[in-house]
Design an enzyme around this catalytic site. Sequence first.
Site, PDB file in Angstrom:
ATOM      1  N   CYS A   1       0.740  -1.040  -0.122  1.00 11.29           N
ATOM      2  CA  CYS A   1      -0.199  -0.267  -0.262  1.00 11.29           C
ATOM      3  C   CYS A   1       0.876   1.729   0.387  1.00 11.29           C
ATOM      4  O   CYS A   1       0.568   2.236  -1.298  1.00 11.29           O
ATOM      5  CB  CYS A   1      -1.063   0.039   1.212  1.00 11.29           C
ATOM      6  SG  CYS A   1      -2.185  -1.581   1.250  1.00 11.29           S
TER       7      CYS A   1
ATOM      8  N   ARG B   1      15.484   1.954   3.491  1.00 11.38           N
ATOM      9  CA  ARG B   1      15.703   0.610   2.618  1.00 11.38           C
ATOM     10  C   ARG B   1      15.190  -0.453   3.088  1.00 11.38           C
ATOM     11  O   ARG B   1      15.793  -0.957   3.147  1.00 11.38           O
ATOM     12  CB  ARG B   1      17.285   0.593   2.105  1.00 11.38           C
ATOM     13  CG  ARG B   1      17.030   0.111   0.599  1.00 11.38           C
ATOM     14  CD  ARG B   1      18.375  -0.971   0.500  1.00 11.38           C
ATOM     15  NE  ARG B   1      19.034   0.436   0.155  1.00 11.38           N
ATOM     16  CZ  ARG B   1      20.725   0.529   0.419  1.00 11.38           C
ATOM     17  NH1 ARG B   1      20.972  -0.098   1.416  1.00 11.38           N
ATOM     18  NH2 ARG B   1      21.494   1.688   0.459  1.00 11.38           N
ATOM     19  N   SER B   2      13.882   0.208   4.152  1.00 12.85           N
ATOM     20  CA  SER B   2      13.177  -0.728   4.923  1.00 12.85           C
ATOM     21  C   SER B   2      12.259  -1.992   4.179  1.00 12.85           C
ATOM     22  O   SER B   2      11.654  -1.948   2.837  1.00 12.85           O
ATOM     23  CB  SER B   2      11.917  -0.032   5.711  1.00 12.85           C
ATOM     24  OG  SER B   2      11.277   0.339   4.449  1.00 12.85           O
TER      25      SER B   2
ATOM     26  N   ASP C   1      20.323   5.015   2.871  1.00 12.72           N
ATOM     27  CA  ASP C   1      20.245   4.411   4.097  1.00 12.72           C
ATOM     28  C   ASP C   1      21.296   4.347   4.457  1.00 12.72           C
ATOM     29  O   ASP C   1      22.169   4.713   4.607  1.00 12.72           O
ATOM     30  CB  ASP C   1      19.197   2.714   4.046  1.00 12.72           C
ATOM     31  CG  ASP C   1      20.505   2.032   4.716  1.00 12.72           C
ATOM     32  OD1 ASP C   1      21.629   2.049   3.940  1.00 12.72           O
ATOM     33  OD2 ASP C   1      19.464   0.613   4.564  1.00 12.72           O
ATOM     34  N   ILE C   2      21.825   4.486   6.455  1.00 10.16           N
ATOM     35  CA  ILE C   2      22.667   4.291   7.036  1.00 10.16           C
ATOM     36  C   ILE C   2      24.195   3.040   6.490  1.00 10.16           C
ATOM     37  O   ILE C   2      24.569   3.753   7.046  1.00 10.16           O
ATOM     38  CB  ILE C   2      22.846   4.194   8.860  1.00 10.16           C
ATOM     39  CG1 ILE C   2      21.538   2.480   8.786  1.00 10.16           C
ATOM     40  CG2 ILE C   2      21.749   5.053   9.241  1.00 10.16           C
ATOM     41  CD1 ILE C   2      21.349   2.098  10.565  1.00 10.16           C
TER      42      ILE C   2
END
Length: 327
Positions: A157, A192-193, A215-216
């Site tokens: 979603c 970037r999950s 991301d980190i």
Amino acid sequence: MSSETPSCKVVLAKNIANGLLQEVHEGLKTLTKKPHLVGFLANSDPAARMYADWTEKTCHENGFRYTRRDVDKEEIEEAILSANADDGIDGIIVYYPIFNNRQDQYLQQIVDVSKDVEGLSHRYVFNMYQNIRFLDENVPADGSSSVGGTQKSILPCTPLAIVKILEYLRVYNTILPYGNRLHGHTICVVNRSEVVGRPLAALLANDGACVYSVDITGVQKFTRGEGLKKRRHEVEDLEGWTIKDAAPLCDVVITGVPGDSYKFDTSLLRYGAVCINFSSEKNFGPEVKEKASIYVPSIGKVTIVVLLRNLLRIVQNRAAGQAAGKV
């Protein structure tokens, strides 16, 4: 124009959501009964409860049935399996995190693919990363273009909501062929999950963009190659790169960093960039309006309408499958 008047246009999620709702209402007219969504709440997370309440309100306001079921986390697996077998239930949503570990991933996989409104089951995730757009698509083994398809695959979603926002903002170029409409755009995704950031980078790259995923741990580049020669995106690690290298190259910047301590460094923005924030926190400070051409500060109302749209699509897919003798 007065120097006191910012050149940036702030676009609110509710205005984008209203257009999608019209599409959903048209689809509902073709059905003989209200689609029924069941939401499972098995945690005490206030954000999950708020999302459940928001889902219920939006369903009831727009012609859908919604039932929330509060269950103990030790009983959630059986509850999902029971809902899978219940013909009176069209769609299932589970409010995560529950166990906050791999068991949550397992639960995502046991939701029946024909009721998975969140697009988290393996079949949908595989299709998304492989750039397969239909459940009944004929994908040649040689990697050439796919053929046919009537049942659209379900996408997660939040990533899909961002795609719909970019379409509304006309970042997608409708003159280009479907599937290539982000060709020429360079996009930075700060997150970037596995739930949002990586799927979003893949979707945008599959639609033709060059995407820098930040991301980190560093920066990765998602692209279908020069001239979009590849059928699906490939990922390249950019050794030594940071957001300072990636962001200035981008005409669209999308952020989703949780926590109120993070703020995107506006000095890295190209003038005229499109900025979208999908975090529940404000990743951009007010100074973003001095450089961005368009700024979307939040996307929640679009996400919830996309959930209804996915539920409608699941019902339509089931009908198409039955008509074709496949269900």
